[in-house]
Design an enzyme around this catalytic site. Sequence first.
Site, PDB file in Angstrom:
ATOM      1  N   SER A 142       2.941   1.189   1.614  1.00  0.00           N
ATOM      2  CA  SER A 142       1.928   1.572   0.618  1.00  0.00           C
ATOM      3  C   SER A 142       2.680   2.268  -0.509  1.00  0.00           C
ATOM      4  O   SER A 142       3.809   2.736  -0.314  1.00  0.00           O
ATOM      5  CB  SER A 142       0.940   2.560   1.253  1.00  0.00           C
ATOM      6  OG  SER A 142       0.165   3.195   0.257  1.00  0.00           O
ATOM      7  N   TYR A 155      -1.131   9.831   6.725  1.00  0.00           N
ATOM      8  CA  TYR A 155      -0.907   8.504   6.122  1.00  0.00           C
ATOM      9  C   TYR A 155       0.385   8.509   5.304  1.00  0.00           C
ATOM     10  O   TYR A 155       1.227   7.604   5.431  1.00  0.00           O
ATOM     11  CB  TYR A 155      -2.114   8.161   5.249  1.00  0.00           C
ATOM     12  CG  TYR A 155      -2.163   6.745   4.727  1.00  0.00           C
ATOM     13  CD1 TYR A 155      -2.715   5.720   5.494  1.00  0.00           C
ATOM     14  CD2 TYR A 155      -1.681   6.421   3.463  1.00  0.00           C
ATOM     15  CE1 TYR A 155      -2.791   4.424   5.011  1.00  0.00           C
ATOM     16  CE2 TYR A 155      -1.746   5.129   2.970  1.00  0.00           C
ATOM     17  CZ  TYR A 155      -2.308   4.133   3.746  1.00  0.00           C
ATOM     18  OH  TYR A 155      -2.382   2.848   3.264  1.00  0.00           O
TER      19      TYR A 155
HETATM   20  P1  NAD Z   1      -8.459  -3.118   6.778  1.00  0.00           P
HETATM   21  O1  NAD Z   1      -9.227  -1.974   7.352  1.00  0.00           O
HETATM   22  O2  NAD Z   1      -9.160  -4.163   5.993  1.00  0.00           O
HETATM   23  O3  NAD Z   1      -7.630  -3.856   7.910  1.00  0.00           O
HETATM   24  C1  NAD Z   1      -6.937  -3.165   8.892  1.00  0.00           C
HETATM   25  C2  NAD Z   1      -6.609  -4.132  10.005  1.00  0.00           C
HETATM   26  O4  NAD Z   1      -5.934  -3.390  11.032  1.00  0.00           O
HETATM   27  C3  NAD Z   1      -7.843  -4.749  10.653  1.00  0.00           C
HETATM   28  O5  NAD Z   1      -7.534  -6.065  11.058  1.00  0.00           O
HETATM   29  C4  NAD Z   1      -8.067  -3.864  11.876  1.00  0.00           C
HETATM   30  O6  NAD Z   1      -8.789  -4.508  12.906  1.00  0.00           O
HETATM   31  C5  NAD Z   1      -6.635  -3.594  12.257  1.00  0.00           C
HETATM   32  N1  NAD Z   1      -6.458  -2.422  13.106  1.00  0.00           N
HETATM   33  C6  NAD Z   1      -6.906  -1.160  12.904  1.00  0.00           C
HETATM   34  N2  NAD Z   1      -6.565  -0.381  13.943  1.00  0.00           N
HETATM   35  C7  NAD Z   1      -5.883  -1.180  14.808  1.00  0.00           C
HETATM   36  C8  NAD Z   1      -5.281  -0.964  16.079  1.00  0.00           C
HETATM   37  N3  NAD Z   1      -5.313   0.226  16.685  1.00  0.00           N
HETATM   38  N4  NAD Z   1      -4.678  -2.018  16.685  1.00  0.00           N
HETATM   39  C9  NAD Z   1      -4.677  -3.248  16.100  1.00  0.00           C
HETATM   40  N5  NAD Z   1      -5.232  -3.507  14.908  1.00  0.00           N
HETATM   41  C10 NAD Z   1      -5.830  -2.480  14.281  1.00  0.00           C
HETATM   42  O7  NAD Z   1      -7.317  -2.405   5.927  1.00  0.00           O
HETATM   43  P2  NAD Z   1      -6.305  -2.947   4.800  1.00  0.00           P
HETATM   44  O8  NAD Z   1      -6.638  -2.220   3.570  1.00  0.00           O
HETATM   45  O9  NAD Z   1      -6.209  -4.421   4.808  1.00  0.00           O
HETATM   46  O10 NAD Z   1      -4.956  -2.310   5.345  1.00  0.00           O
HETATM   47  C11 NAD Z   1      -3.900  -3.061   5.892  1.00  0.00           C
HETATM   48  C12 NAD Z   1      -2.594  -2.323   5.685  1.00  0.00           C
HETATM   49  O11 NAD Z   1      -2.369  -2.173   4.288  1.00  0.00           O
HETATM   50  C13 NAD Z   1      -2.594  -0.897   6.269  1.00  0.00           C
HETATM   51  O12 NAD Z   1      -1.341  -0.632   6.837  1.00  0.00           O
HETATM   52  C14 NAD Z   1      -2.826  -0.035   5.042  1.00  0.00           C
HETATM   53  O13 NAD Z   1      -2.296   1.247   5.206  1.00  0.00           O
HETATM   54  C15 NAD Z   1      -2.073  -0.831   3.997  1.00  0.00           C
HETATM   55  N6  NAD Z   1      -2.455  -0.525   2.622  1.00  0.00           N
HETATM   56  C16 NAD Z   1      -3.739  -0.699   2.187  1.00  0.00           C
HETATM   57  C17 NAD Z   1      -4.053  -0.405   0.868  1.00  0.00           C
HETATM   58  C18 NAD Z   1      -5.427  -0.588   0.313  1.00  0.00           C
HETATM   59  O14 NAD Z   1      -5.666  -0.143  -0.830  1.00  0.00           O
HETATM   60  N7  NAD Z   1      -6.347  -1.224   1.000  1.00  0.00           N
HETATM   61  C19 NAD Z   1      -3.059   0.071   0.015  1.00  0.00           C
HETATM   62  C20 NAD Z   1      -1.777   0.239   0.494  1.00  0.00           C
HETATM   63  C21 NAD Z   1      -1.479  -0.066   1.802  1.00  0.00           C
END
Ligand code: NAD
Length: 260
Positions: A142, A155
């Site tokens: 991130s 985080y």
């Molecule tokens: P999201 O909530 O849409 O998806 C998260 C995914 O992780 C889902 O498939 C969920 O089922 C899975 N998950 C959660 N807990 C879990 C566990 N204990 N075991 C297995 N799977 C699990 O979130 P997202 O925004 O797509 O985030 C995905 C990644 O991207 C994360 O690492 C997040 O930190 C990172 N990220 C997101 C953003 C953003 O703005 N959305 C920005 C930077 C980084």
Amino acid sequence: MLKGKTALVTGSTSGIGLGIAQALAAQGANIVLNGFGDVDAAKAQVAAAGNAHGISVDYHGADMSKPAEIEAMMAFAAERLGRVDILVNNAGIQHVATVQEFPVEKWDAILAINLSSAFHTTRLALPSMQKANWGRIINVASVHGLVASAQKSAYVAAKHGIVGFTKVTALENATTGVTCNSICPGWVLTPLVQKQVDAKAQAQGISTEDATKQLLGEKEPSMQFTTPEELGALAVFFCSDAASNVRGVAWNMDGGWAAQ
Ligand code: NAD
């Protein structure tokens, strides 16, 4: 480009992980999905993306906070598809609170899911990648792996940690065909961020639209969300031959967030 390769994407039933899984499927990779929620819908979307290549789409429901379940998932992938060629460590959760108010169990869960799970998948995937002298490990960090925001201690700590872990993994494999890099998105409008928009709207008694503008305006100069499709395209680049000497980077896709 990736026909015959197997990609395992953690947390790929939603958001960024699903977008990356679709992009890799569209290049012909067989996919192992992981995560909670609507598994059938995710499977169908990924299968559709890889339809032209006749890819296989498998699923393992390991909880990324549980090392024994991660071991079972990696054994499942190896048994089903030979080995994992492309590992995308993406599963992640968020919790927002000041340090003194941060629930201890949330700290432990965020560190386990957002950081330690990548150690477990990576340590288990590396031997067969090294044997094949080809592998791609992509860690979805991130912009919070590079800079901080208040109320996101666990985080930010986990994401800075995974950027460091990426560098070590890259260095230990630098003379091989195995690369490891991280991706650092800014805001992406997934369920993880929608929760933060909704909380903002509720706390301030403003519309979702205004809360969204405020969220972007505070951090992201482009005033645009990065999309899962754009992040998928970056992951595909990391998997290409052209990226074979890209090692240990933390690549922002953040609308200028970290440039400020
Ligand atoms: P999201 O909530 O849409 O998806 C998260 C995914 O992780 C889902 O498939 C969920 O089922 C899975 N998950 C959660 N807990 C879990 C566990 N204990 N075991 C297995 N799977 C699990 O979130 P997202 O925004 O797509 O985030 C995905 C990644 O991207 C994360 O690492 C997040 O930190 C990172 N990220 C997101 C953003 C953003 O703005 N959305 C920005 C930077 C980084």
